[in-house]
Write a protein that holds these residues in place. Structure first.
Motif, mmCIF file in Angstrom:
data_model
loop_
_atom_site.group_PDB
_atom_site.id
_atom_site.type_symbol
_atom_site.label_atom_id
_atom_site.label_comp_id
_atom_site.label_asym_id
_atom_site.label_seq_id
_atom_site.Cartn_x
_atom_site.Cartn_y
_atom_site.Cartn_z
ATOM 1 N N TYR A 97 4.075 3.549 0.773
ATOM 2 C CA TYR A 97 3.688 2.188 0.389
ATOM 3 C C TYR A 97 4.452 1.157 1.210
ATOM 4 N N TYR A 102 -1.069 3.109 3.045
ATOM 5 C CA TYR A 102 -1.525 2.962 1.671
ATOM 6 C C TYR A 102 -2.342 4.141 1.158
ATOM 7 N N SER A 132 -1.448 -0.176 -3.892
ATOM 8 C CA SER A 132 -1.889 0.302 -2.578
ATOM 9 C C SER A 132 -3.352 -0.073 -2.331
#
Length: 292
Positions: A97, A102, A132
């Motif tokens: 992250y 993501y 995300s």
């Protein structure tokens, strides 16, 4: 004897002859080996779990998130189903992250939630997964699949972990995400309205009023409904849309525009209680009262 069998026999005899000479003879075969390297099995000793974890943290401090994620991933693999594995999987999600990887963060977070649903850190894993998606929300001119997934993830966080430290931020992000989705509906609705495809435009504005009443787009959606219904000659719905707009946003410039439009047709705002708009409005009032 066929030539092929003769050749194979000769090669076999040659190998036996060389190896019969001892190690030196077999080494001589290596000189005609077409492969430059020989396979040498290596046994890599396990690195202590705490050392791998510390190395991962050190990479995090150096902002080398990709290397950190790899260290934590190695820890998860080498010490599967241990408490170290649980910690490493969560840190893998966090490192990805922070490194803007993501999709990898989503994957690691989902694995964590599946493996450790009752963990005290499950709420954080859910937050990382939702965020995300949230970080990948594009502008309203593009497909809003990420926004929809972010909304689902954030809502699940609030529902499953209402007392977690992430719930307040999730609620704020939910409102922003809903506004984004409403903005997309408005963009498409305006497109249809400009091209005089009034039924299609109404469907989009109706979605905004039905699903996203608390967003900043609700005022315009109601005024656009007045426009579309007036264009189709459905004056009762146009009057109801204006009445709902005036009741909720009396000082809005959108209400002033709607009022003028109705007046141009000799009409005034008037709520028709049987209208879907009136029913939506009453249901919103009911939910608000229950929440209070």
């Amino acid at each position: 004897m066929p030539m092929a069998d003769l050749n194979r026999s000769a090669i076999a005899a040659l190998v036996v002859a060389f190896c019969g000479l001892g190690l030196g003879g077999c080494d001589a075969l290596d000189s005609i080996n077409p492969f430059a390297e020989k396979y040498k099995p290596e046994v890599v000793p396990d690195v202590p779990a705490d050392k791998l974890y510390s190395e991962g943290l050190a990479r995090m401090e150096d902002q080398d998130f990709e290397a950190a994620a790899k260290k934590f991933g190695d820890l998860d693999k080498q010490y599967s189903y241990s408490d170290w594995s649980r910690k490493a999987l969560l840190m893998t999600a966090y490192a990805n992250y922070e490194g803007a990887k993501y999709d990898d963060a989503i994957s690691a977070s989902q694995r964590y939630i599946k493996r450790h649903p009752a963990s005290k850190d499950a709420a954080y894993a859910q937050y990382l997964m939702a965020m995300s998606h949230y970080k990948q929300i594009p502008d309203v001119t593009r497909d809003q699949d990420r926004a929809e997934k972010a909304l689902v993830g954030l809502q699940e966080l609030v529902q499953k972990y209402p007392t977690s430290e992430y719930a307040a931020d999730a609620k704020a992000k939910i409102q922003i995400t809903r506004d984004q989705l409403a903005g997309k509906e408005m963009e498409v609705g305006r497109f249809y309205l400009e091209r005089r495809n009034f039924p299609a435009a109404i469907n989009r504005f109706r979605d905004v009023v039905s699903k996203y009443q608390t967003t900043r787009h609700a005022e315009e959606a109601l005024e656009r409904l007045v426009e579309a219904y007036m264009a189709l000659g459905i004056t009762a719905e146009a009057q109801t849309a204006a009445a709902v707009l005036g009741h909720n946003f009396p000082d809005s410039p959108w209400y002033k525009d709607a009022y003028k439009l109705l007046q141009s047709g000799g009409l005034e705002p008037r709520e028709e209680r049987s209208s879907w708009l009136s029913k939506v409005y009453r249901s919103v009032i009911g939910r608000t009262a229950e929440a209070q």
